[in-house]
Scaffold this motif. Structure first.
Motif, PDB file in Angstrom:
ATOM      1  N   UNK A  32       0.967  -1.409  -0.194  1.00 30.92           N
ATOM      2  CA  UNK A  32      -0.005   0.328   0.258  1.00 30.92           C
ATOM      3  C   UNK A  32       0.690   1.310  -0.446  1.00 30.92           C
ATOM      4  N   UNK A  33       0.385   2.515  -0.655  1.00 33.97           N
ATOM      5  CA  UNK A  33       1.370   3.836  -0.877  1.00 33.97           C
ATOM      6  C   UNK A  33       0.242   4.428   0.650  1.00 33.97           C
ATOM      7  N   UNK A  48      -0.943  15.962   4.266  1.00 31.82           N
ATOM      8  CA  UNK A  48       0.427  15.890   4.965  1.00 31.82           C
ATOM      9  C   UNK A  48       0.872  15.524   4.856  1.00 31.82           C
ATOM     10  N   UNK A  49       1.442  14.278   4.438  1.00 27.69           N
ATOM     11  CA  UNK A  49       2.486  13.727   3.895  1.00 27.69           C
ATOM     12  C   UNK A  49       2.326  12.667   3.335  1.00 27.69           C
ATOM     13  N   UNK A  50       2.837  11.526   3.064  1.00 28.66           N
ATOM     14  CA  UNK A  50       3.158   9.863   1.818  1.00 28.66           C
ATOM     15  C   UNK A  50       3.558   9.067   1.736  1.00 28.66           C
ATOM     16  N   UNK A  51       3.585   7.901   2.698  1.00 26.01           N
ATOM     17  CA  UNK A  51       4.954   7.438   2.238  1.00 26.01           C
ATOM     18  C   UNK A  51       4.781   5.800   1.200  1.00 26.01           C
ATOM     19  N   UNK A  52       5.566   6.028   0.463  1.00 24.33           N
ATOM     20  CA  UNK A  52       5.471   4.799  -0.942  1.00 24.33           C
ATOM     21  C   UNK A  52       6.040   3.042  -0.138  1.00 24.33           C
ATOM     22  N   UNK A  68       8.052  13.918   9.830  1.00 27.67           N
ATOM     23  CA  UNK A  68       8.751  12.943   9.002  1.00 27.67           C
ATOM     24  C   UNK A  68       7.508  11.987   9.360  1.00 27.67           C
ATOM     25  N   UNK A  69       7.326  11.177   8.596  1.00 22.34           N
ATOM     26  CA  UNK A  69       6.849   9.745   8.076  1.00 22.34           C
ATOM     27  C   UNK A  69       7.268   8.386   7.561  1.00 22.34           C
ATOM     28  N   UNK A  70       7.514   7.240   8.460  1.00 23.12           N
ATOM     29  CA  UNK A  70       7.918   6.066   8.301  1.00 23.12           C
ATOM     30  C   UNK A  70       6.823   5.270   8.279  1.00 23.12           C
ATOM     31  N   UNK A  71       7.785   3.836   8.021  1.00 26.75           N
ATOM     32  CA  UNK A  71       6.579   2.707   8.428  1.00 26.75           C
ATOM     33  C   UNK A  71       7.485   1.024   8.488  1.00 26.75           C
ATOM     34  N   UNK A  72       6.876   0.383   8.649  1.00 31.29           N
ATOM     35  CA  UNK A  72       7.212  -0.503   9.388  1.00 31.29           C
ATOM     36  C   UNK A  72       6.611  -1.570   9.039  1.00 31.29           C
ATOM     37  N   UNK A  73       6.848  -2.121   7.847  1.00 33.46           N
ATOM     38  CA  UNK A  73       6.285  -3.458   7.257  1.00 33.46           C
ATOM     39  C   UNK A  73       5.975  -4.410   8.062  1.00 33.46           C
ATOM     40  N   UNK A  74       7.185  -5.038   8.508  1.00 36.05           N
ATOM     41  CA  UNK A  74       7.238  -6.117   9.753  1.00 36.05           C
ATOM     42  C   UNK A  74       6.014  -5.701  10.252  1.00 36.05           C
ATOM     43  N   UNK A  75       5.806  -4.790  10.572  1.00 32.10           N
ATOM     44  CA  UNK A  75       3.954  -4.201  11.987  1.00 32.10           C
ATOM     45  C   UNK A  75       2.927  -3.604  11.259  1.00 32.10           C
ATOM     46  N   UNK A  76       3.003  -3.753  10.263  1.00 30.51           N
ATOM     47  CA  UNK A  76       2.077  -3.161   9.595  1.00 30.51           C
ATOM     48  C   UNK A  76       1.660  -1.550  10.037  1.00 30.51           C
ATOM     49  N   UNK A  77       2.970  -1.159  10.150  1.00 28.68           N
ATOM     50  CA  UNK A  77       2.014   0.286  10.549  1.00 28.68           C
ATOM     51  C   UNK A  77       3.227   1.234   9.799  1.00 28.68           C
ATOM     52  N   UNK A  78       2.688   2.986   9.769  1.00 31.41           N
ATOM     53  CA  UNK A  78       3.023   3.551   9.298  1.00 31.41           C
ATOM     54  C   UNK A  78       3.224   4.513  10.786  1.00 31.41           C
ATOM     55  N   UNK A  79       4.527   5.431  10.404  1.00 32.24           N
ATOM     56  CA  UNK A  79       4.018   6.492  11.951  1.00 32.24           C
ATOM     57  C   UNK A  79       4.344   7.950  11.634  1.00 32.24           C
ATOM     58  N   UNK A  80       3.432   9.394  11.925  1.00 34.97           N
ATOM     59  CA  UNK A  80       4.355  10.143  11.853  1.00 34.97           C
ATOM     60  C   UNK A  80       4.694  10.637  13.657  1.00 34.97           C
ATOM     61  N   UNK A  99      -4.765   1.386  -1.918  1.00 35.15           N
ATOM     62  CA  UNK A  99      -3.890  -0.272  -3.062  1.00 35.15           C
ATOM     63  C   UNK A  99      -3.393   0.088  -4.149  1.00 35.15           C
ATOM     64  N   UNK A 100      -3.654   1.196  -4.811  1.00 39.47           N
ATOM     65  CA  UNK A 100      -3.646   1.067  -5.810  1.00 39.47           C
ATOM     66  C   UNK A 100      -2.202   1.920  -6.561  1.00 39.47           C
ATOM     67  N   UNK A 101      -2.111   2.590  -5.698  1.00 41.27           N
ATOM     68  CA  UNK A 101      -0.435   2.824  -5.537  1.00 41.27           C
ATOM     69  C   UNK A 101      -0.599   4.487  -6.569  1.00 41.27           C
ATOM     70  N   UNK A 102      -1.659   5.412  -6.282  1.00 37.54           N
ATOM     71  CA  UNK A 102      -1.952   6.222  -7.409  1.00 37.54           C
ATOM     72  C   UNK A 102      -1.119   7.706  -6.653  1.00 37.54           C
ATOM     73  N   UNK A 103      -0.143   7.125  -5.383  1.00 40.95           N
ATOM     74  CA  UNK A 103       0.384   8.531  -4.961  1.00 40.95           C
ATOM     75  C   UNK A 103      -0.003   9.585  -5.293  1.00 40.95           C
ATOM     76  N   UNK A 104      -1.280   9.893  -4.656  1.00 40.51           N
ATOM     77  CA  UNK A 104      -2.443  10.711  -4.877  1.00 40.51           C
ATOM     78  C   UNK A 104      -2.164  12.090  -3.096  1.00 40.51           C
ATOM     79  N   UNK A 105      -2.473  13.748  -3.982  1.00 37.06           N
ATOM     80  CA  UNK A 105      -2.421  14.027  -2.334  1.00 37.06           C
ATOM     81  C   UNK A 105      -3.812  14.271  -1.983  1.00 37.06           C
ATOM     82  N   UNK A 106      -5.068  14.180  -2.599  1.00 36.29           N
ATOM     83  CA  UNK A 106      -5.933  14.459  -2.509  1.00 36.29           C
ATOM     84  C   UNK A 106      -7.102  13.027  -1.989  1.00 36.29           C
TER      85      UNK A 106
END
Length: 123
Positions: A32-33, A48-52, A68-80, A99-106
């Motif tokens: 997921x994006x 606010x922001x995103x992470x690919x 700062x945005x980060x993600x931990x795929x092992x924990x299924x978690x994204x952080x801000x 789920x389609x990785x549209x890289x959208x800001x809307x």
């Protein structure tokens, strides 16, 4: 059914820090994006922001250099991570999954949303 659950909101003084977390149910989180949005009273929900999926990030100008945005795929978690917060950062913060990785800001570029977590910054 994909579910997103935010946590970590609260009251913080201007200049302080806060870290929000968003945990996603399901087995395809790594694909997921992920985005963070916020909505202040009387205003529209804003990006606010995103992470690919591969970890690349981008930010709104209003938070660049502070958040700062980060993600931990092992924990299924994204952080801000929110540093040097300002009263204008007061809002309900939402995480969202694309789920389609549209890289959208809307907002319509995202398929799943959390319930939101309140962040209040006092001056």
């Amino acid at each position: 059914q994909v579910q997103l659950t935010e946590s970590g909101g609260g009251l913080v003084q201007a200049g302080g820090s806060l870290r929000l977390s968003c945990t996603v149910s399901g087995r395809t989180f790594s694909n997921y994006h992920m985005g963070w949005f916020r909505q202040a009273p009387g205003k529209e929900r804003e990006f606010v922001g995103d992470v690919s999926a591969n970890g690349g990030t981008r930010y709104a100008d209003s938070v660049k250099g502070r958040f700062t945005i980060s993600r931990d795929n092992a924990k299924n978690t994204v952080y801000l991570q929110m540093n040097n917060v300002k009263p204008d950062d007061t809002a309900v913060y939402y995480c969202a999954a694309d789920r389609w990785r549209r890289f959208s800001i809307i907002t319509r570029g995202y398929d799943y949303w959390g319930q939101g977590t309140q962040v209040t910054v006092s001056s």
